[in-house]
Structures are given as structure tokens and as C-alpha cells.
Design a protein around this motif. Sequence first.
Motif, PDB file in Angstrom:
ATOM      1  N   PHE A 153       0.867  -1.166   0.000  1.00 49.66           N
ATOM      2  CA  PHE A 153       0.000   0.000   0.000  1.00 49.66           C
ATOM      3  C   PHE A 153       0.908   1.221   0.000  1.00 49.66           C
ATOM      4  N   GLN A 154       1.042   1.843  -1.164  1.00 52.31           N
ATOM      5  CA  GLN A 154       2.090   2.842  -1.396  1.00 52.31           C
ATOM      6  C   GLN A 154       1.602   4.275  -1.253  1.00 52.31           C
ATOM      7  N   PRO A 155       2.272   5.063  -0.424  1.00 50.37           N
ATOM      8  CA  PRO A 155       1.982   6.495  -0.364  1.00 50.37           C
ATOM      9  C   PRO A 155       2.556   7.214  -1.584  1.00 50.37           C
ATOM     10  N   ALA A 156       2.095   8.445  -1.777  1.00 47.67           N
ATOM     11  CA  ALA A 156       2.769   9.420  -2.647  1.00 47.67           C
ATOM     12  C   ALA A 156       2.975   8.963  -4.083  1.00 47.67           C
ATOM     13  N   GLU A 157       1.912   8.521  -4.729  1.00 45.65           N
ATOM     14  CA  GLU A 157       2.042   8.251  -6.164  1.00 45.65           C
ATOM     15  C   GLU A 157       1.907   9.532  -6.966  1.00 45.65           C
ATOM     16  N   GLU A 158       1.005  10.416  -6.530  1.00 49.98           N
ATOM     17  CA  GLU A 158       0.721  11.621  -7.296  1.00 49.98           C
ATOM     18  C   GLU A 158       1.875  12.625  -7.286  1.00 49.98           C
ATOM     19  N   SER A 159       2.658  12.610  -6.227  1.00 49.82           N
ATOM     20  CA  SER A 159       3.832  13.480  -6.126  1.00 49.82           C
ATOM     21  C   SER A 159       4.791  12.870  -5.109  1.00 49.82           C
ATOM     22  N   LEU A 160       6.003  13.387  -5.090  1.00 50.05           N
ATOM     23  CA  LEU A 160       7.032  12.975  -4.131  1.00 50.05           C
ATOM     24  C   LEU A 160       7.554  11.560  -4.366  1.00 50.05           C
ATOM     25  N   ASN A 161       7.228  10.939  -5.492  1.00 50.25           N
ATOM     26  CA  ASN A 161       7.912   9.712  -5.926  1.00 50.25           C
ATOM     27  C   ASN A 161       7.860   8.580  -4.901  1.00 50.25           C
ATOM     28  N   GLY A 162       6.663   8.213  -4.464  1.00 49.22           N
ATOM     29  CA  GLY A 162       6.550   7.199  -3.423  1.00 49.22           C
ATOM     30  C   GLY A 162       7.173   5.865  -3.776  1.00 49.22           C
ATOM     31  N   GLY A 163       7.003   5.408  -5.016  1.00 47.21           N
ATOM     32  CA  GLY A 163       7.584   4.128  -5.416  1.00 47.21           C
ATOM     33  C   GLY A 163       9.101   4.169  -5.405  1.00 47.21           C
ATOM     34  N   LYS A 164       9.662   5.215  -5.961  1.00 52.04           N
ATOM     35  CA  LYS A 164      11.120   5.380  -5.993  1.00 52.04           C
ATOM     36  C   LYS A 164      11.679   5.509  -4.577  1.00 52.04           C
ATOM     37  N   THR A 165      10.981   6.297  -3.760  1.00 51.26           N
ATOM     38  CA  THR A 165      11.419   6.475  -2.378  1.00 51.26           C
ATOM     39  C   THR A 165      11.448   5.145  -1.636  1.00 51.26           C
ATOM     40  N   ALA A 166      10.394   4.357  -1.792  1.00 54.33           N
ATOM     41  CA  ALA A 166      10.337   3.054  -1.125  1.00 54.33           C
ATOM     42  C   ALA A 166      11.494   2.173  -1.558  1.00 54.33           C
ATOM     43  N   TYR A 167      11.766   2.157  -2.857  1.00 54.66           N
ATOM     44  CA  TYR A 167      12.850   1.307  -3.368  1.00 54.66           C
ATOM     45  C   TYR A 167      14.193   1.786  -2.839  1.00 54.66           C
ATOM     46  N   GLU A 168      14.432   3.087  -2.870  1.00 57.44           N
ATOM     47  CA  GLU A 168      15.724   3.619  -2.451  1.00 57.44           C
ATOM     48  C   GLU A 168      15.915   3.539  -0.941  1.00 57.44           C
ATOM     49  N   GLN A 169      14.809   3.485  -0.190  1.00 60.68           N
ATOM     50  CA  GLN A 169      14.893   3.336   1.265  1.00 60.68           C
ATOM     51  C   GLN A 169      14.969   1.872   1.680  1.00 60.68           C
ATOM     52  N   ASN A 170      15.147   0.979   0.699  1.00 57.17           N
ATOM     53  CA  ASN A 170      15.313  -0.460   0.955  1.00 57.17           C
ATOM     54  C   ASN A 170      14.113  -1.078   1.675  1.00 57.17           C
TER      55      ASN A 170
END
Length: 388
Positions: free
Chosen positions: A134-151
Motif C-alpha cells: 500500500f504505497q503512499p505518494a504516487e501523485e507526487s514525491l515519488n513514493g515508489g522510488k522512495t520506497a525502493y531507495e529506502q530499501n
Amino acid sequence: MEKQRQAPLTESQLINIYQELHQIPELAMQEVETHAYLEKVVRQFDQTNLEIKVPDEMPTALLVLVHGSAPVRTIGYRTDIDGLPVEEQTGLPFSSTHPNVMHACGHDIHMSVALGLLSYFASHQPKDNLLFFFQPAEESLNGGKTAYEQNVFTGKWRPDEFYGLHDNPDLPVGAIGCRMGTLFAGTTEVDVDFYGKGGHAAFPQDANDMVVAASQFINQVQTIVSRSVDPIEGGVITFGKFEAGSIRNVIAGRAHLEGTIRGLTQTMIEHIDQRIKEVADGIAQSYQARVEVKLNQGGYWPVENNPVLTKNFITCMKQAKNVQFIETQPAMTGEDFGYLLAKIPGTMFWLGVEDDSQLHSATLKPNPKAIWLGVTAISGFLNDRMNQ
């Protein structure tokens, strides 16, 4: 005697969940109430095979692992949970209770389908492991990328393949739409600043006019798509904001442009990026100016569906009973699931919600009957996938 498992959510329960989620939209990385609601619902499911994780790095995210009976892979399913800064104008009795925020992109539909799937597999243990994100921030702030980069996706929490949907008001209720290749374009924000020399309008020889320089830049950039891009692949460059000057009789020594790039592959976006930089360098030299280009793509990479997994998904949906499958064209809108699909193979697809209003509209009213039809179609696909 084996304990009787809790029954999955019913269609009426899912519609009620949708209506409740619709009333509490929240902006990117602020989805506190939404997160609490989701976690409360998930903890009401049979917990026998469930494992819940709230990552410290993203406290409004929620991961739920369903342990399989004989897992050979972990299949990921992602849903986005944030809303948009839009004042709702639907007139629905369950309209948003948060001023100037609305689920104008249908993420409430997305979450309801995901909860329906999760409740089904909590009651019917899957063969493979299933990871619900359940991913936050799809519309802005790059939630998917952030999740991946935060391991966030490490160890048992990393899926081997990833799936996700987006609702589509142009498709019939419950229809599944997909295509080989790119489903959503990638996007890049472009800011360009021009620095010259201001002066009196009557003495242009003593100034360096950045209105002229910026105008020539815009004209030359338009030739990138028409002359530097394969017309079969396509691309879009739009500059929607031009700021320069303060008064009619003063030559502007500075100008500022803001625009967007759209492309169907990451390779194409990077090609357009490079050509924009080259045009800027040429303008700088021609007009003896300083030109600075800032490019920000973030996580909004093209949603490039994995060819093997997508072919399998389409075949399954075409063969499924009571599923209307429609092959769709790529859309030039952006979706941050593209970044995750660049790191983890998978497929994104459409779920028809049949409405006269478009996504991001203040009057969007997706048909909630799509929720149950989506749960049925996707659970069927996942069971099929696990039996391969």
C-alpha cells in the motif's frame, strides 16, 4: 478439528470500504488517517498466514506478506493510497470530508480492490507468497522510488514480480485493459533559466534580451520531436510557463521557462533530455547568455511492462470466463509504478470504471461495481500464475 477461516470481504462490504476511503483523501506522505484505516481493516482478516510491516522509512506505507503453502516465488501487488489537491464537485453523499483534497484519480477504488484481494487470500492460503504494498505518494514525491531507495523491499519483503492496476473511466465497468510494451509514458519536469543583461527598450545594443533568447529556445526545442525522434516511438515536449520582464519598455535580462517531457521509453526520455541540453548550449553561445537547464524525473519512469509476464497476463485474462479483456493504447500520462517496474519485472493494467469524467477531474465518479469484478479477475489471474 481445523479452525474455520474467516470469510473474505463481500461486494457490499468492499463498496462500503470504498465509500469510507473516498471521504478521507490525503496528500502525498500525509496519508495518516488512510494508513490507520487500511491497517485496521487488514488486522480484521484471518492473521494465520499474514505478516504486517510498517517501514520506519515510510510510516504511511503498509506492507502485508501472505505466506504461501508451497512458495516458489513472491508475487507483489501494489496499490497507491494518496489523493489530489482538488475540491470535490461530485455531489455524492459520501464526498470528501477533507477540504480541497479528493480521490480524483480513483486510488480509493485501487485500495478497495487490493483489500478485496488480500481478504480473499487471507481466507484461501495461496501457493506462492503474496506481498501487498500500500504505497503512499504516487501523485507526487515519488513514493515508489522512495520506497525502493529506502530499501523497503529487502529479504522476504522483495517481490520477484510486481503487478498493479489503474482505474480507467473510458473502459466498461470491470473490463481489464493491458498491452505489451509501454502502458504509461514517463515524465520529466524541465526548468530553464536564461541570464543576459537588462536595459532600456530604446537602446537594445546595450542589453542582451532574454525574451528573444528564450523564444528562440522554445522554437528550436519543437524541432526535437519532429526531427530528432522516431515518429513511430513519439514524444511530447510542452513549455506551459514563460516568465520574463517587468514593464513594456525595459528589455528583460532574465527569463524562466517551465515545461514537461513525455516519452514511451526511458531511452527516449533520456534522448530528449540530452537534445534539450544541446539546444540550450547552442542558445547560450548564439546569444552570449548563460542558460541553465534543470531536469527532474524522479520516479515517473515509463511504465514498461515486462514482455514475458505481460504476455502471460494477457493470455490468462483473454481465456478467463466472465472477464472482458481490451487491448489498449499507451497513455501519455505518468505513473510512478514505472520506476518499480524498471527495478522489478511486472505488469500494470487498467480496470474499467466507466465514467463521463476523466481522471484528476473534480467530478470523477468511478462505478464501484468495478471493485468486485476487479477482485474476481485478478484473484483468478494470481491463482493461475501460482499454478504455473
